[in-house]
Design an enzyme around this catalytic site. Sequence first.
Site, PDB file in Angstrom:
ATOM      1  NE  ARG A  23      25.532  69.530  30.520  1.00  0.00           N
ATOM      2  CZ  ARG A  23      24.971  68.603  29.729  1.00  0.00           C
ATOM      3  NH1 ARG A  23      23.681  68.400  29.759  1.00  0.00           N
ATOM      4  NH2 ARG A  23      25.719  67.894  28.907  1.00  0.00           N
ATOM      5  CD  GLU A  28      27.406  51.392  27.040  1.00  0.00           C
ATOM      6  OE1 GLU A  28      28.348  50.761  26.500  1.00  0.00           O
ATOM      7  OE2 GLU A  28      26.372  51.724  26.459  1.00  0.00           O
ATOM      8  CD  GLN A  47      26.165  37.790  45.770  1.00  0.00           C
ATOM      9  OE1 GLN A  47      25.795  36.626  45.716  1.00  0.00           O
ATOM     10  NE2 GLN A  47      26.954  38.234  46.728  1.00  0.00           N
ATOM     11  CG  ASP A  48      25.521  43.984  40.602  1.00  0.00           C
ATOM     12  OD1 ASP A  48      26.136  43.115  39.961  1.00  0.00           O
ATOM     13  OD2 ASP A  48      24.931  44.922  40.055  1.00  0.00           O
ATOM     14  CG  ASN A  49      28.767  41.331  46.260  1.00  0.00           C
ATOM     15  OD1 ASN A  49      27.679  41.014  46.710  1.00  0.00           O
ATOM     16  ND2 ASN A  49      29.575  40.462  45.694  1.00  0.00           N
ATOM     17  CG  HIS A  62      38.479  37.422  50.220  1.00  0.00           C
ATOM     18  ND1 HIS A  62      37.767  38.573  50.430  1.00  0.00           N
ATOM     19  CD2 HIS A  62      39.163  37.182  51.369  1.00  0.00           C
ATOM     20  CE1 HIS A  62      38.007  39.015  51.651  1.00  0.00           C
ATOM     21  NE2 HIS A  62      38.848  38.202  52.241  1.00  0.00           N
ATOM     22  CE  LYS A  71      35.290  37.923  44.167  1.00  0.00           C
ATOM     23  NZ  LYS A  71      36.122  38.048  45.373  1.00  0.00           N
ATOM     24  CG  HIS A 118      39.627  40.492  43.959  1.00  0.00           C
ATOM     25  ND1 HIS A 118      38.733  41.068  44.841  1.00  0.00           N
ATOM     26  CD2 HIS A 118      40.066  41.478  43.146  1.00  0.00           C
ATOM     27  CE1 HIS A 118      38.633  42.361  44.551  1.00  0.00           C
ATOM     28  NE2 HIS A 118      39.431  42.629  43.533  1.00  0.00           N
ATOM     29  CE1 TYR A 131      32.576  41.154  45.420  1.00  0.00           C
ATOM     30  CE2 TYR A 131      32.813  43.356  46.325  1.00  0.00           C
ATOM     31  CZ  TYR A 131      32.662  41.999  46.503  1.00  0.00           C
ATOM     32  OH  TYR A 131      32.606  41.484  47.768  1.00  0.00           O
ATOM     33  CG  ASP A 168      40.542  39.166  54.909  1.00  0.00           C
ATOM     34  OD1 ASP A 168      39.940  38.110  54.604  1.00  0.00           O
ATOM     35  OD2 ASP A 168      40.228  40.274  54.439  1.00  0.00           O
TER      36      ASP A 168
END
Length: 180
Positions: A23, A28, A47-49, A62, A71, A118, A131, A168
């Site tokens: 299926r 988790e 924060q979530d990105n 960065h 992160k 990172h 992240y 960058d």
Amino acid sequence: MKATRLAIPDVILFEPKVFGDDRGFFFESFNHAQFEEAIGRKVSFAQDNHSKSAKNVLRGLHYQIQQPQGKLVRVVAGEVFDVAVDIRKNSPTFGKWVGEILTAENKKQLWVPEGFAHGFVVLSDTAEFLYKTTDYYAPQHERCIIWNDTSLNIQWPIQGEPVLSAKDAQGTSLTRAEVF
């Protein structure tokens, strides 16, 4: 969830237990109590990105010199080579890097603590990258170390030149960078 300390022990690879059958699958993806136990300290995420990038896009290296961000990163579509560089000047691993292949299939996550630069490069046709960060994005404090700094000698698994943002492409060398 299995937690493995890498060659730089503050960087931790998380591998979830995946339950699958015909299926689909379930796992988790985050458990705060287990995460804090693995890293050995309390953490709040602010924060979530979510980003999507094409093949050979390289984002990084960065970091934020103030309001540093830890992160927790993972890939939900495609494949990337993810890198953490220790830029804590008093660390025994200062200037060293670790890298891991993160894919939608292996479902691995990498913890990149505060005090690290990172970056990642996309190895598949496209990749979606998620992240969590421990502090908010603060563009006035953002810094970038150039991806091909010879003193770091990161072994990016790409052919030719990566696709970079203008920002960058203007990254500095580790020797000239503001560090922690």
